[in-house]
Design a protein around this motif. Structure first.
Motif, PDB file in Angstrom:
ATOM      1  N   SER A  52      89.800  31.257  42.659  1.00  0.00           N
ATOM      2  CA  SER A  52      89.227  31.411  43.999  1.00  0.00           C
ATOM      3  C   SER A  52      87.710  31.471  43.930  1.00  0.00           C
ATOM      4  CB  SER A  52      89.773  32.672  44.678  1.00  0.00           C
ATOM      5  OG  SER A  52      89.444  33.828  43.943  1.00  0.00           O
ATOM      6  N   MET A  53      87.066  30.879  44.921  1.00  0.00           N
ATOM      7  CA  MET A  53      85.612  30.923  45.018  1.00  0.00           C
ATOM      8  C   MET A  53      85.182  32.244  45.639  1.00  0.00           C
ATOM      9  SD  MET A  53      84.634  27.097  46.294  1.00  0.00           S
ATOM     10  CE  MET A  53      85.432  25.635  45.610  1.00  0.00           C
ATOM     11  N   VAL A  54      84.171  32.857  45.059  1.00  0.00           N
ATOM     12  CA  VAL A  54      83.642  34.090  45.630  1.00  0.00           C
ATOM     13  C   VAL A  54      82.989  33.732  46.962  1.00  0.00           C
ATOM     14  CG1 VAL A  54      82.060  36.020  45.324  1.00  0.00           C
ATOM     15  CG2 VAL A  54      83.290  35.093  43.346  1.00  0.00           C
ATOM     16  N   ASP A  55      83.491  34.315  48.025  1.00  0.00           N
ATOM     17  CA  ASP A  55      83.047  33.914  49.362  1.00  0.00           C
ATOM     18  C   ASP A  55      81.786  34.645  49.809  1.00  0.00           C
ATOM     19  OD1 ASP A  55      83.446  32.476  51.856  1.00  0.00           O
ATOM     20  OD2 ASP A  55      83.972  34.412  52.729  1.00  0.00           O
ATOM     21  N   ASP A  56      81.559  35.835  49.263  1.00  0.00           N
ATOM     22  CA  ASP A  56      80.437  36.649  49.713  1.00  0.00           C
ATOM     23  C   ASP A  56      79.381  36.731  48.613  1.00  0.00           C
ATOM     24  OD1 ASP A  56      78.995  38.205  51.471  1.00  0.00           O
ATOM     25  OD2 ASP A  56      80.415  39.871  51.509  1.00  0.00           O
ATOM     26  N   PHE A  57      78.206  37.246  48.950  1.00  0.00           N
ATOM     27  CA  PHE A  57      77.231  37.551  47.908  1.00  0.00           C
ATOM     28  C   PHE A  57      77.866  38.550  46.938  1.00  0.00           C
ATOM     29  CE2 PHE A  57      73.890  36.992  51.459  1.00  0.00           C
ATOM     30  CZ  PHE A  57      73.877  35.613  51.268  1.00  0.00           C
ATOM     31  N   LEU A  58      77.614  38.363  45.655  1.00  0.00           N
ATOM     32  CA  LEU A  58      78.168  39.240  44.618  1.00  0.00           C
ATOM     33  C   LEU A  58      77.018  39.847  43.837  1.00  0.00           C
ATOM     34  CD1 LEU A  58      80.558  40.391  43.019  1.00  0.00           C
ATOM     35  CD2 LEU A  58      80.525  38.302  41.629  1.00  0.00           C
ATOM     36  N   ILE A  59      76.872  41.173  43.939  1.00  0.00           N
ATOM     37  CA  ILE A  59      75.795  41.897  43.263  1.00  0.00           C
ATOM     38  C   ILE A  59      76.422  43.040  42.487  1.00  0.00           C
ATOM     39  CG2 ILE A  59      73.658  43.200  43.566  1.00  0.00           C
ATOM     40  CD1 ILE A  59      73.342  41.705  46.284  1.00  0.00           C
ATOM     41  N   GLU A  60      76.232  43.050  41.165  1.00  0.00           N
ATOM     42  CA  GLU A  60      76.816  44.078  40.309  1.00  0.00           C
ATOM     43  C   GLU A  60      75.710  44.886  39.640  1.00  0.00           C
ATOM     44  OE1 GLU A  60      79.638  42.445  37.571  1.00  0.00           O
ATOM     45  OE2 GLU A  60      80.951  41.661  39.141  1.00  0.00           O
ATOM     46  N   SER A  61      75.962  46.175  39.487  1.00  0.00           N
ATOM     47  CA  SER A  61      74.982  47.064  38.879  1.00  0.00           C
ATOM     48  C   SER A  61      75.526  47.678  37.598  1.00  0.00           C
ATOM     49  CB  SER A  61      74.597  48.184  39.858  1.00  0.00           C
ATOM     50  OG  SER A  61      74.001  47.670  41.017  1.00  0.00           O
ATOM     51  N   ALA A  62      74.630  48.013  36.702  1.00  0.00           N
ATOM     52  CA  ALA A  62      74.909  48.730  35.465  1.00  0.00           C
ATOM     53  C   ALA A  62      73.732  49.665  35.240  1.00  0.00           C
ATOM     54  CB  ALA A  62      75.076  47.751  34.301  1.00  0.00           C
ATOM     55  N   PRO A  63      73.816  50.586  34.279  1.00  0.00           N
ATOM     56  CA  PRO A  63      72.666  51.477  34.053  1.00  0.00           C
ATOM     57  C   PRO A  63      71.370  50.693  33.841  1.00  0.00           C
ATOM     58  CG  PRO A  63      74.568  52.294  32.873  1.00  0.00           C
ATOM     59  CD  PRO A  63      74.966  50.964  33.441  1.00  0.00           C
ATOM     60  N   ASN A  64      70.401  50.911  34.717  1.00  0.00           N
ATOM     61  CA  ASN A  64      69.073  50.289  34.649  1.00  0.00           C
ATOM     62  C   ASN A  64      69.091  48.784  34.892  1.00  0.00           C
ATOM     63  OD1 ASN A  64      67.945  52.854  33.847  1.00  0.00           O
ATOM     64  ND2 ASN A  64      68.721  52.435  31.793  1.00  0.00           N
ATOM     65  N   GLN A  65      70.183  48.260  35.432  1.00  0.00           N
ATOM     66  CA  GLN A  65      70.300  46.818  35.640  1.00  0.00           C
ATOM     67  C   GLN A  65      70.965  46.523  36.987  1.00  0.00           C
ATOM     68  OE1 GLN A  65      72.280  44.735  32.452  1.00  0.00           O
ATOM     69  NE2 GLN A  65      71.526  46.164  30.888  1.00  0.00           N
ATOM     70  N   VAL A  66      70.505  45.455  37.644  1.00  0.00           N
ATOM     71  CA  VAL A  66      71.164  44.912  38.830  1.00  0.00           C
ATOM     72  C   VAL A  66      71.238  43.404  38.653  1.00  0.00           C
ATOM     73  CG1 VAL A  66      71.128  44.646  41.336  1.00  0.00           C
ATOM     74  CG2 VAL A  66      70.272  46.764  40.304  1.00  0.00           C
ATOM     75  N   HIS A  67      72.439  42.851  38.868  1.00  0.00           N
ATOM     76  CA  HIS A  67      72.662  41.419  38.648  1.00  0.00           C
ATOM     77  C   HIS A  67      73.153  40.759  39.930  1.00  0.00           C
ATOM     78  CE1 HIS A  67      72.388  41.666  34.185  1.00  0.00           C
ATOM     79  NE2 HIS A  67      72.746  42.916  34.422  1.00  0.00           N
ATOM     80  N   VAL A  68      72.390  39.783  40.425  1.00  0.00           N
ATOM     81  CA  VAL A  68      72.785  38.994  41.588  1.00  0.00           C
ATOM     82  C   VAL A  68      73.581  37.797  41.051  1.00  0.00           C
ATOM     83  CG1 VAL A  68      72.007  37.739  43.630  1.00  0.00           C
ATOM     84  CG2 VAL A  68      70.700  39.722  42.799  1.00  0.00           C
TER      85      VAL A  68
END
Length: 397
Positions: A356-372
């Motif tokens: 399946s295609m990710v339909d929405d913006f996907l933003i994931e966080s980790a300690p001291n990191q944010v990934h768009v």
């Protein structure tokens, strides 16, 4: 008190917007861009449409951020001398069978707070005399902008604020710092910062893995090819004309867009790119293709869409006649002799293992990191709003 330092990877409109928002909040910012110019990929190869926000599920990131971004990006442009025009657009149903889907779009527009109204064929032709439709949705807040010029304005503001902007500087290694924060190796040095933001677009999942994450989604590149109307046929289109989109796909379908310079672009289609940054059929990366082939989600997607949808897109890629026929559904006066090739862009589409295609913006966080990790259209429209969200995540990480 020492200001917090952040490394932003990616010099497109998302990365530069994030860098500007963090700078406004007092962060010391370094931006790394592997290319030798800003906005070299998705930002510099899109349709330059300021989207209104009518297509997206109410309450989703895309719905909220595109509606707010529609206003904030226009205001930014006007404040910073960037060309922009809020011209509105028509989404047209060319047959009775498309009327239910057009009605759903009208309902979504209302739910999302988008100024839009359903109109009949006669009123639609007052906006677009050459259009063919049985009914249309008039969307007033859609506009046209110069997104690369937005990036140039952001670069100017960042330079004036003292940000460290580095072109031709890829991130080659990322690890946790010995004393906290993150360390980013560029090949010539190691940068140390309190936090990292990944806005690498077509390379975002790879950067996330480089940082030690296992992202939920994998980027699969889709190329969108454009034509434009010959100068003597530009009069056929006054503004923006869109079809009713297939609700099962994240693509909006081939459409006609009058640009700020008066040219009229037509497209895009959607075909698998043979390289992450592959703008032509001749742009081939064996490594990139092998990566797609090893990903089960790509095969599951292919089983669902390869025939007839995918095959039709490929045929249209090689046939001007087929491409023109798609446009003629919207504007019957357009024929193969009226269009010439204009270029293409590549969409970084995030795909899940189930296909399946990710339909929405996907933003994931980790300690001291944010990934768009998924920011396709309407990300450029939403860039300043995405930046606010990401900056808040950085400060919370």
């Amino acid at each position: 008190m020492r200001s917090r330092s952040t490394v932003v990877i990616g010099g497109g409109i998302i990365g530069l917007s994030v860098a500007w928002e963090l700078t406004r909040r007092g962060h010391g910012v370094t931006v790394l861009e592997k290319e030798t110019d800003w906005a070299a990929h998705q930002t510099g190869h899109n349709s330059n449409v300021v989207h209104a926000g009518l297509y997206y599920k109410p309450g989703s990131f895309k719905a909220r951020m595109s509606v707010a971004g529609n206003q904030s990006i226009v205001e930014f442009a006007k404040d910073n001398g960037v060309p922009v025009e809020v011209c509105g657009k028509l989404v047209v149903a060319t047959s009775e069978a498309e009327l239910p889907a057009l009605g759903v779009l009208a309902e979504r527009a209302e739910a999302n707070g988008v100024p839009a109204k359903l109109i009949g064929a006669d009123e639609a032709r007052e906006y677009e005399p050459e259009v063919a439709c049985v009914r249309a949705l008039r969307v007033e807040s859609t506009g046209i902008i110069d997104f690369p010029a937005v990036c140039r304005a952001l670069v100017r503001l960042l330079e004036e604020a003292g940000a460290d902007l580095r072109l031709g500087t890829p991130a080659r290694g990322i690890r946790a710092g010995a004393l906290g924060g993150v360390e980013v190796a560029t090949g010539s040095e190691v940068l140390r910062a309190d936090s990292l933001v990944n806005c690498a677009g077509l390379q975002s999942d790879r950067v996330a893995r480089l940082a030690g994450l296992t992202p939920r989604a994998r980027i699969v590149p889709f190329r969108g090819e454009y034509y434009e109307l010959r100068p003597d046929r530009r009069h056929l289109v006054r503004g923006l004309i869109y079809p009713v989109p297939d609700p099962s796909l994240p693509f909006l379908g081939v459409h006609l867009t009058r640009m700020l310079d008066g040219s009229v672009h037509a497209g895009p289609n959607a075909v698998l790119a043979l390289r992450r940054e592959g703008y032509r059929w001749s742009d081939i990366s064996v490594g990139d293709l092998a990566e797609v082939a090893r990903f089960g989600g790509a095969w599951r997607l292919a089983r669902k869409y390869a025939y007839p949808i995918g095959l039709d897109e490929v045929r249209r890629s090689f046939s001007k006649r087929r491409f023109a026929a798609s446009l003629a559904k919207l504007v019957p006066a357009v024929g193969p002799d009226d269009i010439v090739r204009h270029g293409s862009g590549v969409r970084a589409q995030a795909l899940l293992p189930d296909g399946s295609m990710v339909d929405d913006f996907l933003i994931e966080s980790a300690p001291n990191q944010v990934h768009v990790l998924n920011a396709p259209s309407p990300a450029a429209t939403s860039a300043l709003e995405i930046a606010k969200y990401v900056a808040t995540e950085v400060e919370a990480s």
